[in-house]
Scaffold this motif. Structure first.
Motif, mmCIF file in Angstrom:
data_model
loop_
_atom_site.group_PDB
_atom_site.id
_atom_site.type_symbol
_atom_site.label_atom_id
_atom_site.label_comp_id
_atom_site.label_asym_id
_atom_site.label_seq_id
_atom_site.Cartn_x
_atom_site.Cartn_y
_atom_site.Cartn_z
ATOM 1 N N GLY A 106 0.805 -1.216 0.000
ATOM 2 C CA GLY A 106 0.000 0.000 0.000
ATOM 3 C C GLY A 106 0.838 1.267 0.000
ATOM 4 N N PRO A 107 1.894 1.346 0.821
ATOM 5 C CA PRO A 107 2.720 2.551 0.834
ATOM 6 C C PRO A 107 3.436 2.841 -0.483
ATOM 7 C CG PRO A 107 3.040 1.292 2.852
ATOM 8 C CD PRO A 107 2.237 0.420 1.925
ATOM 9 N N LEU A 108 3.536 1.845 -1.356
ATOM 10 C CA LEU A 108 4.206 2.051 -2.645
ATOM 11 C C LEU A 108 3.296 2.698 -3.682
ATOM 12 C CD1 LEU A 108 6.230 -1.281 -3.083
ATOM 13 C CD2 LEU A 108 6.897 0.831 -1.905
ATOM 14 N N VAL A 109 1.988 2.599 -3.470
ATOM 15 C CA VAL A 109 1.031 3.154 -4.431
ATOM 16 C C VAL A 109 1.058 4.674 -4.334
ATOM 17 C CG1 VAL A 109 -1.365 3.178 -5.213
ATOM 18 C CG2 VAL A 109 -0.410 1.102 -4.180
ATOM 19 N N THR A 110 1.155 5.315 -5.481
ATOM 20 C CA THR A 110 1.254 6.777 -5.503
ATOM 21 C C THR A 110 -0.126 7.413 -5.699
ATOM 22 O OG1 THR A 110 1.787 6.670 -7.865
ATOM 23 C CG2 THR A 110 3.634 6.818 -6.325
ATOM 24 N N GLU A 111 -0.224 8.660 -5.291
ATOM 25 C CA GLU A 111 -1.490 9.383 -5.368
ATOM 26 C C GLU A 111 -2.046 9.368 -6.794
ATOM 27 O OE1 GLU A 111 -3.319 13.764 -4.101
ATOM 28 O OE2 GLU A 111 -1.172 13.360 -3.937
ATOM 29 N N GLY A 112 -3.329 9.048 -6.907
ATOM 30 C CA GLY A 112 -3.984 8.989 -8.210
ATOM 31 C C GLY A 112 -3.951 7.617 -8.854
ATOM 32 N N GLN A 113 -3.153 6.712 -8.293
ATOM 33 C CA GLN A 113 -3.072 5.364 -8.819
ATOM 34 C C GLN A 113 -3.967 4.416 -8.022
ATOM 35 O OE1 GLN A 113 -1.663 4.366 -11.613
ATOM 36 N NE2 GLN A 113 -0.909 6.431 -12.066
ATOM 37 N N TYR A 114 -4.001 3.162 -8.431
ATOM 38 C CA TYR A 114 -4.930 2.195 -7.847
ATOM 39 C C TYR A 114 -4.191 1.039 -7.178
ATOM 40 C CZ TYR A 114 -9.164 4.146 -9.941
ATOM 41 O OH TYR A 114 -10.211 4.958 -10.250
ATOM 42 N N MET A 115 -4.851 0.486 -6.169
ATOM 43 C CA MET A 115 -4.479 -0.809 -5.613
ATOM 44 C C MET A 115 -5.678 -1.740 -5.806
ATOM 45 S SD MET A 115 -2.607 -1.888 -2.096
ATOM 46 C CE MET A 115 -3.654 -0.916 -1.005
ATOM 47 N N VAL A 116 -5.434 -2.860 -6.448
ATOM 48 C CA VAL A 116 -6.495 -3.811 -6.759
ATOM 49 C C VAL A 116 -6.318 -5.043 -5.879
ATOM 50 C CG1 VAL A 116 -7.600 -5.194 -8.550
ATOM 51 C CG2 VAL A 116 -6.541 -2.990 -9.152
ATOM 52 N N VAL A 117 -7.350 -5.386 -5.160
ATOM 53 C CA VAL A 117 -7.346 -6.581 -4.315
ATOM 54 C C VAL A 117 -8.200 -7.631 -5.012
ATOM 55 C CG1 VAL A 117 -7.803 -7.526 -2.027
ATOM 56 C CG2 VAL A 117 -7.133 -5.121 -2.282
ATOM 57 N N ALA A 118 -7.562 -8.683 -5.489
ATOM 58 C CA ALA A 118 -8.251 -9.699 -6.286
ATOM 59 C C ALA A 118 -9.011 -10.694 -5.415
ATOM 60 C CB ALA A 118 -7.245 -10.443 -7.157
ATOM 61 N N ASP A 119 -10.019 -11.299 -6.007
ATOM 62 C CA ASP A 119 -10.802 -12.383 -5.407
ATOM 63 C C ASP A 119 -11.546 -11.981 -4.136
ATOM 64 O OD1 ASP A 119 -10.555 -15.128 -6.897
ATOM 65 O OD2 ASP A 119 -8.620 -14.161 -7.087
ATOM 66 N N THR A 120 -11.959 -10.737 -4.067
ATOM 67 C CA THR A 120 -12.798 -10.288 -2.955
ATOM 68 C C THR A 120 -14.165 -10.968 -2.957
ATOM 69 O OG1 THR A 120 -13.415 -8.419 -4.352
ATOM 70 C CG2 THR A 120 -11.705 -8.035 -2.686
ATOM 71 N N VAL A 121 -14.551 -11.547 -4.094
ATOM 72 C CA VAL A 121 -15.861 -12.205 -4.173
ATOM 73 C C VAL A 121 -15.983 -13.322 -3.142
ATOM 74 C CG1 VAL A 121 -15.226 -13.963 -5.900
ATOM 75 C CG2 VAL A 121 -17.585 -13.072 -5.825
ATOM 76 N N LEU A 122 -14.841 -13.865 -2.703
ATOM 77 C CA LEU A 122 -14.874 -14.931 -1.705
ATOM 78 C C LEU A 122 -15.529 -14.460 -0.410
ATOM 79 C CD1 LEU A 122 -11.256 -16.297 -2.256
ATOM 80 C CD2 LEU A 122 -13.382 -17.449 -2.904
ATOM 81 N N GLY A 123 -15.457 -13.173 -0.141
ATOM 82 C CA GLY A 123 -16.049 -12.642 1.066
ATOM 83 C C GLY A 123 -17.561 -12.492 1.006
ATOM 84 N N TRP A 124 -18.100 -12.606 -0.182
ATOM 85 C CA TRP A 124 -19.548 -12.462 -0.353
ATOM 86 C C TRP A 124 -20.256 -13.815 -0.417
ATOM 87 C CZ3 TRP A 124 -21.235 -7.417 -0.415
ATOM 88 C CH2 TRP A 124 -20.258 -6.429 -0.665
ATOM 89 N N ALA A 125 -19.486 -14.888 -0.565
ATOM 90 C CA ALA A 125 -20.067 -16.211 -0.766
ATOM 91 C C ALA A 125 -20.414 -16.867 0.567
ATOM 92 C CB ALA A 125 -19.087 -17.091 -1.532
ATOM 93 N N ASP A 126 -21.564 -17.544 0.611
ATOM 94 C CA ASP A 126 -21.853 -18.344 1.795
ATOM 95 C C ASP A 126 -21.173 -19.708 1.643
ATOM 96 O OD1 ASP A 126 -23.507 -20.097 0.266
ATOM 97 O OD2 ASP A 126 -25.250 -18.821 0.601
ATOM 98 N N SER A 127 -21.306 -20.553 2.643
ATOM 99 C CA SER A 127 -20.548 -21.808 2.653
ATOM 100 C C SER A 127 -20.871 -22.695 1.458
ATOM 101 C CB SER A 127 -20.816 -22.568 3.956
ATOM 102 O OG SER A 127 -22.208 -22.835 4.109
ATOM 103 N N SER A 128 -22.096 -22.604 0.954
ATOM 104 C CA SER A 128 -22.478 -23.448 -0.187
ATOM 105 C C SER A 128 -21.935 -22.914 -1.511
ATOM 106 C CB SER A 128 -24.003 -23.555 -0.271
ATOM 107 O OG SER A 128 -24.579 -22.301 -0.618
ATOM 108 N N GLN A 129 -21.492 -21.650 -1.516
ATOM 109 C CA GLN A 129 -21.029 -21.024 -2.750
ATOM 110 C C GLN A 129 -19.510 -20.945 -2.849
ATOM 111 O OE1 GLN A 129 -23.193 -17.373 -1.984
ATOM 112 N NE2 GLN A 129 -24.607 -17.789 -3.677
ATOM 113 N N THR A 130 -18.805 -21.267 -1.789
ATOM 114 C CA THR A 130 -17.357 -21.154 -1.789
ATOM 115 C C THR A 130 -16.743 -22.114 -2.809
ATOM 116 O OG1 THR A 130 -17.327 -20.551 0.544
ATOM 117 C CG2 THR A 130 -15.275 -21.383 -0.389
#
Length: 251
Positions: free
Chosen positions: A173-197
């Motif tokens: 995170g500290p390496l990302v410069t102002e105006g640029q992006y940090m992308v965190v992949a596979d966040t969808v795992l946090g939305w899935a219930d146990s049957s959807q994992t």
């Protein structure tokens, strides 16, 4: 009679619809159910970019190219090289822009994957660093590849456990410069219930021990990033919903 120039209106409508879609919980849940169905066919593994497998959802590839084209980073750091399609895709975007390089970091860059990357036409814009992504030695190698004054974007797509992703967020995170992006992949795992994992993986990450849990914890610590609501709003059929963070403050 010439048609009216509607470019600004078109973009405004896109933003309006993206924000509205981001608030449509039914659409998101339907999208998640579709992803669960598609996972039976290894959907994310079915694509390639310029001849190399890219283990990504098409929506995420499109979102990432929008970010790169609009922000035009000098350096893109990606943790998690896998088969190499993502680093090649991002290098190709930088080639189109006419500057920059991708730094790919992975604890294990297998010989056949390294061969695919290093023999690819985009290889001149790619630097590979092998080692644990958050180890001090690895980070020192990454920093050594960043020119002074460079604008830096980061994509986190390695081990998806909460603690590891949170460690990566704090490290990169500290390496990302102002105006640029940090992308965190596979966040969808946090939305899935146990049957959807997803279970057809070498590792299984369930809700609470996954990237979105790490992202939420990090956002409570950091004031340098904000969620890009319009971009994330349209990320249905995506593996990384709400995973696109814009840096709003210099380190």
């Amino acid at each position: 009679m010439a048609a009216a120039d509607d470019r600004l209106a078109f973009e405004a409508h896109k933003k309006e619809m993206s924000l509205a879609l981001g608030k449509d919980e039914d659409a998101f849940r339907q999208s998640l159910e579709t992803l669960v169905t598609l996972d039976k066919y290894d959907y994310a593994y079915l694509w390639s970019f310029m001849g190399v497998p890219i283990i990504q959802m098409p929506a995420d590839v499109m979102a990432t190219q929008e970010v790169i084209w609009n922000s035009k980073p000098d350096v893109i750091i990606e943790t998690g090289v896998a088969r190499g399609g993502s680093v090649i895709f991002m290098a190709a975007m930088l080639q189109l822009i006419g500057k920059g390089k991708v730094i790919g970091v992975d604890i294990d860059i297998r010989a056949h994957n390294r061969d695919s990357i290093e023999k690819h036409p985009m290889s001149s814009r790619i630097t590979l660093i092998e080692g644990p992504s958050t180890a001090a030695e690895t980070l020192a190698k990454v920093k050594a590849e960043i020119p002074e004054g460079a604008s830096v974007m980061v994509v986190l797509d390695s081990d998806h456990s909460r603690d590891h992703v949170l460690d990566e967020l704090r490290t990169y995170g500290p390496l990302v410069t102002e105006g640029q992006y940090m992308v965190v992949a596979d966040t969808v795992l946090g939305w899935a219930d146990s049957s959807q994992t997803p279970t057809k993986r070498s590792k299984i990450w369930r809700a609470g021990d996954e990237p979105y849990a790490a992202l939420k914890a990090y956002m409570e610590e950091s004031t340098r990033f904000e969620t890009d609501e319009a971009l994330n709003g349209k990320l249905v059929l995506s593996s990384s919903p709400r995973g696109y963070l814009r840096c709003i403050k210099a380190a």
